[in-house]
Design an enzyme around this catalytic site. Sequence first.
Site, PDB file in Angstrom:
ATOM      1  N   VAL A 236       0.785  -1.259  -0.007  1.00  0.00           N
ATOM      2  CA  VAL A 236      -0.159   0.215   0.005  1.00  0.00           C
ATOM      3  C   VAL A 236       0.571   1.247  -0.079  1.00  0.00           C
ATOM      4  CG1 VAL A 236      -2.058  -1.140   1.213  1.00  0.00           C
ATOM      5  CG2 VAL A 236      -0.312   0.125   2.571  1.00  0.00           C
TER       6      VAL A 236
ATOM      7  N   TYR B 146       4.262   5.944  14.661  1.00  0.00           N
ATOM      8  CA  TYR B 146       2.884   5.157  14.698  1.00  0.00           C
ATOM      9  C   TYR B 146       1.841   6.235  15.436  1.00  0.00           C
ATOM     10  CZ  TYR B 146      -0.473   1.610  15.863  1.00  0.00           C
ATOM     11  OH  TYR B 146      -1.714   0.782  15.565  1.00  0.00           O
ATOM     12  N   ALA B 147       2.071   6.753  16.508  1.00  0.00           N
ATOM     13  CA  ALA B 147       1.242   7.577  16.927  1.00  0.00           C
ATOM     14  C   ALA B 147       0.840   8.876  16.063  1.00  0.00           C
ATOM     15  CB  ALA B 147       1.604   7.947  18.330  1.00  0.00           C
ATOM     16  N   ALA B 148       2.107   9.543  15.717  1.00  0.00           N
ATOM     17  CA  ALA B 148       1.647  10.543  14.627  1.00  0.00           C
ATOM     18  C   ALA B 148       0.739  10.063  13.477  1.00  0.00           C
ATOM     19  CB  ALA B 148       2.940  11.350  14.454  1.00  0.00           C
TER      20      ALA B 148
ATOM     21  N   SER C  31      -5.903   3.972  15.876  1.00  0.00           N
ATOM     22  CA  SER C  31      -5.512   3.125  17.102  1.00  0.00           C
ATOM     23  C   SER C  31      -5.787   4.219  18.458  1.00  0.00           C
ATOM     24  CB  SER C  31      -3.825   3.011  17.113  1.00  0.00           C
ATOM     25  OG  SER C  31      -3.438   2.674  18.235  1.00  0.00           O
TER      26      SER C  31
ATOM     27  N   LYS D 198      -1.163   7.617  13.108  1.00  0.00           N
ATOM     28  CA  LYS D 198      -2.724   7.302  13.502  1.00  0.00           C
ATOM     29  C   LYS D 198      -3.430   8.411  13.898  1.00  0.00           C
ATOM     30  CE  LYS D 198      -2.618   2.533  12.838  1.00  0.00           C
ATOM     31  NZ  LYS D 198      -3.237   2.072  11.616  1.00  0.00           N
TER      32      LYS D 198
ATOM     33  N   ILE E 117      -5.052  -5.061  21.373  1.00  0.00           N
ATOM     34  CA  ILE E 117      -5.740  -6.018  20.846  1.00  0.00           C
ATOM     35  C   ILE E 117      -5.041  -7.293  20.832  1.00  0.00           C
ATOM     36  CG2 ILE E 117      -7.241  -7.172  19.114  1.00  0.00           C
ATOM     37  CD1 ILE E 117      -8.524  -4.683  20.325  1.00  0.00           C
TER      38      ILE E 117
END
Length: 247
Positions: free
Chosen positions: A54, A149-151, A135, A153, A182
């Site tokens: 992707v 990842y935090a930025a 997230s 998402k 999860i």
Amino acid sequence: MTRSFAGRAALVTGAGGDIGRAVATRLAERGATVYVADLRPPAVDGLIPLALDVTDAGAVTEAFAAVGRAAGPVSLLVNAAGGPGRRRTPIDEVSDEDWHRVVSLNLDGTFHCCREAVRGMKSAGVAGSIVNISSGAGRTYSRTGVQGYAAAKAGVIGLTRQLAREAGAAGIRVNCVAPGLIDVEALRDELGSLGTEGLGRHLSGVALGRLGRAEDLVGPILFFLGDEAGYVTGQTISVDGGSIMLG
């Protein structure tokens, strides 16, 4: 909840993971023609594998064109491709390469797929639905030190709102699901590293007192995709057992 998605072409990215595979399986059970996209797509009866990176915009364009020729325009899109990359790394030790890899997978990949889906729906005059996976880290912060990842998402949530505003006039809805912690294969090592005490501390902040399961994401995602949510767009719902409880 919508009982049938018959006659609809669906594409689920990140379908090699537990969440994407669970959603794709349920869509197929309800009659959709489901393409499962991943670097290594799963071989599951009733699902059509589609090898796809992707982060490669050209490959995404080609993939959507191929689905369109075979099954008509994608009118149901679930962007489940993503991943946190290296965890617990202080920001002063994060390389440019690591940062861009994580942001590209989680945010650029979602953008590429949304763009092609909207193009196809508009061209065919089809009212469709897109569900992006963010997230809890994108709504608050990550407890495991994954800045990119935090930025990214958080960016997915912003992209969801913007696309919902822009595409609404064409009858295209765009919503978002933000999972908590999860219990899926991709996180088993991370969960194990918490230990009994660490996991207990995490669960003490979860109202339902347990980890989530991939199946817990299926209902909210199918709700957003289905007709019952026909007047719902631009929304993000947390599926985290009551961990964040944002309004």
